[in-house]
Design a protein around this motif. Structure first.
Motif, short mmCIF file in Angstrom:
data_model
loop_
_atom_site.label_atom_id
_atom_site.label_comp_id
_atom_site.label_asym_id
_atom_site.label_seq_id
_atom_site.Cartn_x
_atom_site.Cartn_y
_atom_site.Cartn_z
N GLY A 1 0.93 -1.16 0.12
CA GLY A 1 0.00 -0.05 -0.07
C GLY A 1 0.86 1.30 0.06
O GLY A 1 0.19 2.37 -0.44
N THR A 2 2.04 0.94 0.34
CA THR A 2 2.97 2.17 0.15
C THR A 2 3.85 2.09 -0.85
O THR A 2 5.00 3.21 -1.04
CB THR A 2 3.85 2.16 1.60
N GLY A 3 3.82 1.07 -1.89
CA GLY A 3 4.97 0.94 -2.94
C GLY A 3 5.72 0.10 -2.78
O GLY A 3 6.44 -0.46 -3.55
N LYS A 4 5.96 -0.46 -1.32
CA LYS A 4 7.00 -1.49 -0.99
C LYS A 4 6.35 -2.82 -1.55
O LYS A 4 5.29 -3.35 -1.19
CB LYS A 4 7.17 -1.61 0.59
N THR B 1 -10.96 2.92 -12.01
CA THR B 1 -9.79 2.43 -11.62
C THR B 1 -9.30 2.75 -10.32
O THR B 1 -8.36 1.74 -9.71
CB THR B 1 -8.78 2.74 -12.80
N GLN B 2 -9.36 3.70 -9.75
CA GLN B 2 -8.96 4.23 -8.42
C GLN B 2 -9.72 3.37 -7.52
O GLN B 2 -9.11 2.77 -6.54
CB GLN B 2 -9.22 5.71 -8.13
N ALA B 3 -11.01 2.91 -7.81
CA ALA B 3 -11.64 2.09 -6.71
C ALA B 3 -11.06 0.57 -6.73
O ALA B 3 -11.25 -0.02 -5.83
CB ALA B 3 -13.24 1.99 -7.17
N LEU B 4 -10.53 0.19 -7.83
CA LEU B 4 -10.06 -0.90 -7.85
C LEU B 4 -8.60 -1.27 -7.14
O LEU B 4 -8.26 -2.11 -6.52
CB LEU B 4 -9.61 -1.61 -9.32
N THR B 5 -7.94 -0.11 -6.83
CA THR B 5 -6.57 -0.21 -6.28
C THR B 5 -6.87 -0.40 -4.82
O THR B 5 -7.49 0.36 -4.10
CB THR B 5 -5.88 1.33 -6.35
N TYR C 1 -1.78 0.59 -9.45
CA TYR C 1 -2.86 -0.22 -10.48
C TYR C 1 -3.62 0.81 -11.11
O TYR C 1 -3.39 0.69 -12.58
CB TYR C 1 -3.67 -1.07 -9.73
N ALA C 2 -4.19 1.89 -10.62
CA ALA C 2 -5.23 2.59 -11.28
C ALA C 2 -4.29 3.40 -12.33
O ALA C 2 -4.86 3.73 -13.57
CB ALA C 2 -5.57 3.99 -10.49
N LEU D 1 -3.68 0.99 -15.33
CA LEU D 1 -4.73 0.92 -16.22
C LEU D 1 -5.13 2.13 -17.01
O LEU D 1 -5.52 1.95 -18.22
CB LEU D 1 -6.18 0.50 -15.28
N ASN D 2 -5.22 3.18 -16.29
CA ASN D 2 -5.36 4.51 -17.14
C ASN D 2 -4.44 4.66 -18.23
O ASN D 2 -5.16 5.31 -19.30
CB ASN D 2 -5.31 5.76 -15.97
N SER D 3 -3.30 4.37 -18.12
CA SER D 3 -2.11 4.48 -19.22
C SER D 3 -2.51 3.63 -20.23
O SER D 3 -2.51 3.92 -21.62
CB SER D 3 -0.73 4.02 -18.74
N ILE D 4 -3.14 2.32 -19.88
CA ILE D 4 -3.55 1.47 -21.03
C ILE D 4 -4.67 2.01 -21.87
O ILE D 4 -4.75 1.80 -23.00
CB ILE D 4 -3.73 0.07 -20.47
#
Length: 135
Positions: free
Chosen positions: A15-18, A63-67, A76-77, A80-83
């Motif tokens: 959740g912090t990128g680790k 997409t934010q709700a999926l993260t 993740y958001a 996905l947004n980039s794709i």
């Protein structure tokens, strides 16, 4: 879920990128239709209400709700947004064209969608159907 599963090594985010890896059970199905039915039930559960079109003003909200729920990846958001942006996937956000009476003009009946579409869309759907049957 009380069905079969298969354990796989998976990459997780705290959740912090680790990141770290764990062995995690994933749902396993006897058929593609069972998998799709369970996925539809999962995505229509209240857990994922934040992804529903009726509850969002944009795909970025969904997409934010999926993260942190569907995926632990804290990026993740944005991934996905980039794709979505790269492939122009918002073009598919429009309701399908349905024509029940009168001339179809340049539209053709698309049995895969149960509505009239342009010939190019039908061709793409036929290719996907052929690919799925090939596998």
């Amino acid at each position: 879920y009380n069905g079969n599963s298969v354990t796989m090594r998976t990459w997780e985010d705290d959740g912090t990128g680790k990141t770290y890896e764990i062995d995690q059970p994933f749902r396993s199905y006897g058929s593609l239709s069972d998998s799709l039915a369970d996925y539809a039930a999962l995505m229509t559960s209240s857990t994922y209400a934040g992804t529903w079109k009726s509850n969002t003003s944009s795909y970025a909200d969904a997409t934010q709700a999926l993260t942190g729920t569907y995926a632990t990846d804290s990026l993740y958001a944005s991934k996905l947004n980039s794709i979505v942006a790269y492939y122009g996937l918002t073009a598919y956000d429009q309701a399908p064209v349905t024509q029940t009476t009168g001339s179809t003009g340049s539209l053709v009946w698309n049995r895969y969608r149960g509505s009239y579409t342009d010939a190019e869309t039908l061709s793409i759907d036929e290719a996907w159907a052929s690919y799925k049957n090939y596998k």
